[in-house]
Design a protein around this motif. Structure first.
Motif, PDB file in Angstrom:
ATOM      1  N   ASN A 124      11.761  16.345  43.805  1.00  0.00           N
ATOM      2  CA  ASN A 124      12.764  15.336  44.143  1.00  0.00           C
ATOM      3  C   ASN A 124      13.532  14.877  42.905  1.00  0.00           C
ATOM      4  O   ASN A 124      14.291  13.920  42.977  1.00  0.00           O
ATOM      5  N   HIS A 181      14.025  20.502  48.200  1.00  0.00           N
ATOM      6  CA  HIS A 181      14.354  19.219  47.574  1.00  0.00           C
ATOM      7  C   HIS A 181      14.767  18.283  48.710  1.00  0.00           C
ATOM      8  O   HIS A 181      14.856  18.725  49.869  1.00  0.00           O
ATOM      9  N   PRO A 182      15.003  16.994  48.457  1.00  0.00           N
ATOM     10  CA  PRO A 182      15.241  16.058  49.570  1.00  0.00           C
ATOM     11  C   PRO A 182      16.372  16.438  50.516  1.00  0.00           C
ATOM     12  O   PRO A 182      16.301  16.148  51.705  1.00  0.00           O
TER      13      PRO A 182
END
Length: 299
Positions: free
Chosen positions: A219, A188-189
């Motif tokens: 995201n 994920h980010p």
């Protein structure tokens, strides 16, 4: 003293970049816009616009005036609102935070809004860097971030700690280095940052996230644990995000030997005049996050 109407016209023109569109936006004539700019240049004794036919660019002086002028106009607007309407439980508040904090905080703020219907909560989910820029540009009133940058316009107040946790499907009851290598990593980010913090403290074999097989990415904070719950890999998240997943029965939140947490900071623009409603929201956010995390950690 600079005429505020002239300054408003200049800043709008600098932002829009077009005389006709500026006139339309300010409900003026195009000649009226030109007159304001000419009067401002005469008063300051300098060229603000470098004209090239119907187009223009800002001079050095124009750039300086645009940047500082926006702050002055915003301060004047805030001062007027503060004097004419400064009720503690009325008005709109613009808030932003990373997803994990927001998943926990936003429902609580909506409960607050139910108690005070004239207090309007506008909540944005965004990464740290974007939140800080929005605060620097005074697009929002309050921000919550998990790290500190070097933006001089901002003031940070440390209010809480949020634990980072390793999450797998419910089929995995304990984790070893070999377990993680077999599972692979759901990204994920902020995954690389979170993984570095937590895994680096708990596994001597860990060097970087790329040691694990990449098994997916999302995201959307509410969807990151979907592939994890299906046994497709593991990930590392802040505790709030893991606890917010709707199918808790399908995941295991693992407690590692060495606990690692991120600081949560309340952030404001140092030049902003904080209305009473913003001070109130600041206070209840701080208390809520501190009490909630204290309860979570105790459990």
């Amino acid at each position: 003293m600079i005429n505020q109407n002239w300054l408003q016209t200049f800043c709008t023109l600098a932002q829009v970049g077009h005389f006709t569109k500026t006139a339309e936006k300010l409900f003026m004539t195009q000649s009226g816009v030109s007159q304001h700019i000419n009067k401002l240049e005469q008063q300051l004794g300098t060229t603000l616009l470098i004209r090239d036919g119907k187009s223009f660019t800002l001079s050095d002086a124009g750039n300086k005036l645009f940047l500082k002028g926006q702050e002055l106009l915003k301060s004047a607007e805030e001062l007027e609102q503060l004097i004419t309407q400064d009720e503690q439980y009325e008005g709109t508040i613009q808030i932003a935070s990373p997803g994990s904090i927001g998943l926990k905080l936003y429902p609580y703020l909506l409960e607050t809004q139910q108690s005070f219907p004239d207090l309007i909560i506008d909540y944005n989910f965004a990464p740290n860097q974007r939140i800080e820029q929005q605060l620097a540009d005074r697009e929002i009133d309050l921000g919550l971030v998990t790290n500190i940058s070097n933006i001089s316009k901002l003031v940070y107040e440390k209010i809480a700690l949020e634990p980072l946790v390793l999450v797998t499907s419910d089929q995995v009851k304990s984790v070893t280095w070999q377990t993680l290598m077999t599972l692979g990593f759901i990204e994920h980010p902020d995954a690389k940052h979170h993984g570095q913090l937590l895994l680096g403290k708990n596994f001597p074999e860990f060097e970087h996230i790329n040691q694990f097989v990449h098994k997916g990415f999302s995201n959307q904070i509410s969807l990151i644990l979907e592939p994890v719950s299906k046994g497709l890999g593991f990930t590392v998240l802040p505790l709030h995000a893991a606890k917010a997943f709707q199918h808790q029965e399908l995941i295991t939140i693992h407690t590692l030997n060495i606990a690692v947490s991120e600081h949560i900071y309340m952030c404001t623009n140092k030049h902003s005049i904080l209305a009473n409603r913003i001070k109130y929201i600041k206070t209840i956010i701080s208390k809520y996050l501190v009490d909630d995390l204290a309860t979570t950690n105790a459990v």
